[in-house]
Design a protein around this motif. Structure first.
Motif, PDB file in Angstrom:
ATOM      1  N   UNK A 138      22.377  38.596  27.651  1.00 33.48           N
ATOM      2  CA  UNK A 138      22.731  38.890  29.034  1.00 33.48           C
ATOM      3  C   UNK A 138      24.193  39.308  29.103  1.00 33.48           C
ATOM      4  N   UNK A 139      24.554  39.942  30.200  1.00 35.04           N
ATOM      5  CA  UNK A 139      25.927  40.393  30.390  1.00 35.04           C
ATOM      6  C   UNK A 139      26.855  39.199  30.558  1.00 35.04           C
ATOM      7  N   UNK A 140      28.010  39.302  29.954  1.00 39.64           N
ATOM      8  CA  UNK A 140      28.996  38.236  30.047  1.00 39.64           C
ATOM      9  C   UNK A 140      29.620  38.166  31.417  1.00 39.64           C
ATOM     10  N   UNK A 141      29.984  36.957  31.806  1.00 36.31           N
ATOM     11  CA  UNK A 141      30.687  36.745  33.057  1.00 36.31           C
ATOM     12  C   UNK A 141      32.008  36.050  32.732  1.00 36.31           C
ATOM     13  N   UNK A 142      33.099  36.770  32.881  1.00 36.71           N
ATOM     14  CA  UNK A 142      34.403  36.237  32.532  1.00 36.71           C
ATOM     15  C   UNK A 142      34.904  35.282  33.605  1.00 36.71           C
ATOM     16  N   UNK A 143      35.695  34.305  33.169  1.00 40.06           N
ATOM     17  CA  UNK A 143      36.272  33.328  34.093  1.00 40.06           C
ATOM     18  C   UNK A 143      37.382  34.000  34.903  1.00 40.06           C
ATOM     19  N   UNK A 144      37.341  33.808  36.195  1.00 40.35           N
ATOM     20  CA  UNK A 144      38.390  34.341  37.061  1.00 40.35           C
ATOM     21  C   UNK A 144      39.564  33.365  37.092  1.00 40.35           C
ATOM     22  N   UNK A 145      40.668  33.817  37.657  1.00 40.62           N
ATOM     23  CA  UNK A 145      41.844  32.957  37.778  1.00 40.62           C
ATOM     24  C   UNK A 145      41.567  31.725  38.615  1.00 40.62           C
ATOM     25  N   UNK A 146      40.804  31.897  39.701  1.00 40.36           N
ATOM     26  CA  UNK A 146      40.463  30.755  40.554  1.00 40.36           C
ATOM     27  C   UNK A 146      39.602  29.746  39.801  1.00 40.36           C
ATOM     28  N   UNK A 147      38.669  30.249  38.992  1.00 39.73           N
ATOM     29  CA  UNK A 147      37.822  29.350  38.211  1.00 39.73           C
ATOM     30  C   UNK A 147      38.652  28.571  37.201  1.00 39.73           C
ATOM     31  N   UNK A 148      39.623  29.233  36.592  1.00 40.03           N
ATOM     32  CA  UNK A 148      40.489  28.556  35.619  1.00 40.03           C
ATOM     33  C   UNK A 148      41.336  27.481  36.295  1.00 40.03           C
ATOM     34  N   UNK A 149      41.827  27.779  37.467  1.00 38.89           N
ATOM     35  CA  UNK A 149      42.614  26.785  38.205  1.00 38.89           C
ATOM     36  C   UNK A 149      41.746  25.587  38.562  1.00 38.89           C
ATOM     37  N   UNK A 150      40.540  25.851  39.033  1.00 38.38           N
ATOM     38  CA  UNK A 150      39.621  24.772  39.388  1.00 38.38           C
ATOM     39  C   UNK A 150      39.256  23.949  38.157  1.00 38.38           C
ATOM     40  N   UNK A 151      39.008  24.629  37.031  1.00 29.71           N
ATOM     41  CA  UNK A 151      38.710  23.921  35.778  1.00 29.71           C
ATOM     42  C   UNK A 151      39.886  23.040  35.372  1.00 29.71           C
ATOM     43  N   UNK A 152      41.093  23.558  35.489  1.00 27.74           N
ATOM     44  CA  UNK A 152      42.294  22.793  35.138  1.00 27.74           C
ATOM     45  C   UNK A 152      42.415  21.541  35.993  1.00 27.74           C
ATOM     46  N   UNK A 153      42.113  21.665  37.301  1.00 27.64           N
ATOM     47  CA  UNK A 153      42.198  20.511  38.191  1.00 27.64           C
ATOM     48  C   UNK A 153      41.191  19.433  37.798  1.00 27.64           C
ATOM     49  N   UNK A 154      39.997  19.839  37.427  1.00 23.28           N
ATOM     50  CA  UNK A 154      38.981  18.858  37.030  1.00 23.28           C
ATOM     51  C   UNK A 154      39.358  18.225  35.694  1.00 23.28           C
ATOM     52  N   UNK A 155      39.787  19.056  34.752  1.00 23.02           N
ATOM     53  CA  UNK A 155      40.096  18.554  33.408  1.00 23.02           C
ATOM     54  C   UNK A 155      41.257  17.566  33.439  1.00 23.02           C
ATOM     55  N   UNK A 156      42.250  17.790  34.296  1.00 25.00           N
ATOM     56  CA  UNK A 156      43.407  16.894  34.321  1.00 25.00           C
ATOM     57  C   UNK A 156      43.032  15.468  34.718  1.00 25.00           C
ATOM     58  N   UNK A 157      41.941  15.312  35.456  1.00 28.24           N
ATOM     59  CA  UNK A 157      41.502  13.959  35.802  1.00 28.24           C
ATOM     60  C   UNK A 157      40.912  13.226  34.600  1.00 28.24           C
ATOM     61  N   UNK A 158      40.389  13.980  33.639  1.00 27.75           N
ATOM     62  CA  UNK A 158      39.749  13.376  32.472  1.00 27.75           C
ATOM     63  C   UNK A 158      40.533  13.639  31.193  1.00 27.75           C
ATOM     64  N   UNK A 159      41.804  13.982  31.320  1.00 36.96           N
ATOM     65  CA  UNK A 159      42.604  14.420  30.177  1.00 36.96           C
ATOM     66  C   UNK A 159      42.709  13.362  29.084  1.00 36.96           C
ATOM     67  N   UNK A 160      42.735  12.088  29.462  1.00 38.85           N
ATOM     68  CA  UNK A 160      42.869  11.031  28.458  1.00 38.85           C
ATOM     69  C   UNK A 160      41.656  10.968  27.536  1.00 38.85           C
ATOM     70  N   UNK A 161      40.494  11.296  28.042  1.00 37.11           N
ATOM     71  CA  UNK A 161      39.287  11.272  27.218  1.00 37.11           C
ATOM     72  C   UNK A 161      39.147  12.578  26.446  1.00 37.11           C
ATOM     73  N   UNK A 162      39.387  13.698  27.105  1.00 34.64           N
ATOM     74  CA  UNK A 162      39.207  15.002  26.472  1.00 34.64           C
ATOM     75  C   UNK A 162      40.184  15.219  25.330  1.00 34.64           C
ATOM     76  N   UNK A 163      41.424  14.854  25.517  1.00 36.79           N
ATOM     77  CA  UNK A 163      42.452  15.086  24.508  1.00 36.79           C
ATOM     78  C   UNK A 163      42.639  13.893  23.566  1.00 36.79           C
TER      79      UNK A 163
END
Length: 139
Positions: free
Chosen positions: A3-28
């Motif tokens: 299927x055709x790729x769907x690239x992450x937009x800037x807004x999606x990256x910002x939203x992902x960053x906000x979610x990831x920062x809450x779980x940073x201690x586990x992810x990193x």
């Protein structure tokens, strides 16, 4: 067929960053035992559920979100390395700070992720105490 790729937009990256920062201690977390790996998988599934709960963008799998996060970290590391290389370069001229034409997402995206040692001393660093001690010995 793929299927055709769907690239992450800037807004999606910002939203992902906000979610990831809450779980940073586990992810990193650097541990590689079975419990830590399992925890990271569960957290990425939770992140994917939260990310996909907003209907403004394409649904993403936990693997896609994890890969995007790793790519963002990798790009930031390369930028820091290039900046450091320019700052430490010899050959004359003054230091040229990086241009601001980069994606706005990069700004402050990794304030919670430790990807560079700051203010570290190495064998080339001269401290003020060493300078004063040298002056005292010479006089």
């Amino acid at each position: 067929m793929a299927t055709k790729r769907s690239f992450m937009t800037g807004d999606e990256k910002i939203f992902l960053k906000e979610i990831v920062t809450r779980f940073i201690n586990i992810i990193e977390n650097k541990k590689t035992d079975a419990v830590s790996v399992s925890d990271r998988k569960k957290v990425w599934q939770t992140i994917a559920k939260e990310f996909n709960a907003i209907g403004e963008h394409c649904n993403r799998t936990p693997d896609q979100l994890r890969k995007c996060w790793e790519n963002m970290k990798s790009r930031r590391k390369k930028e820091l390395a290039a900046e450091k290389m320019n700052r430490m370069a010899t050959g004359g001229g003054s230091y040229k700070p990086p241009t601001d034409d980069e994606d706005a997402v990069v700004d402050d995206i990794f304030s919670s992720v430790d990807i560079e040692l700051k203010d570290s001393l190495d064998s080339d660093t001269i401290t003020m105490a060493a300078v004063l001690k040298a002056k005292h010995i010479l006089t």
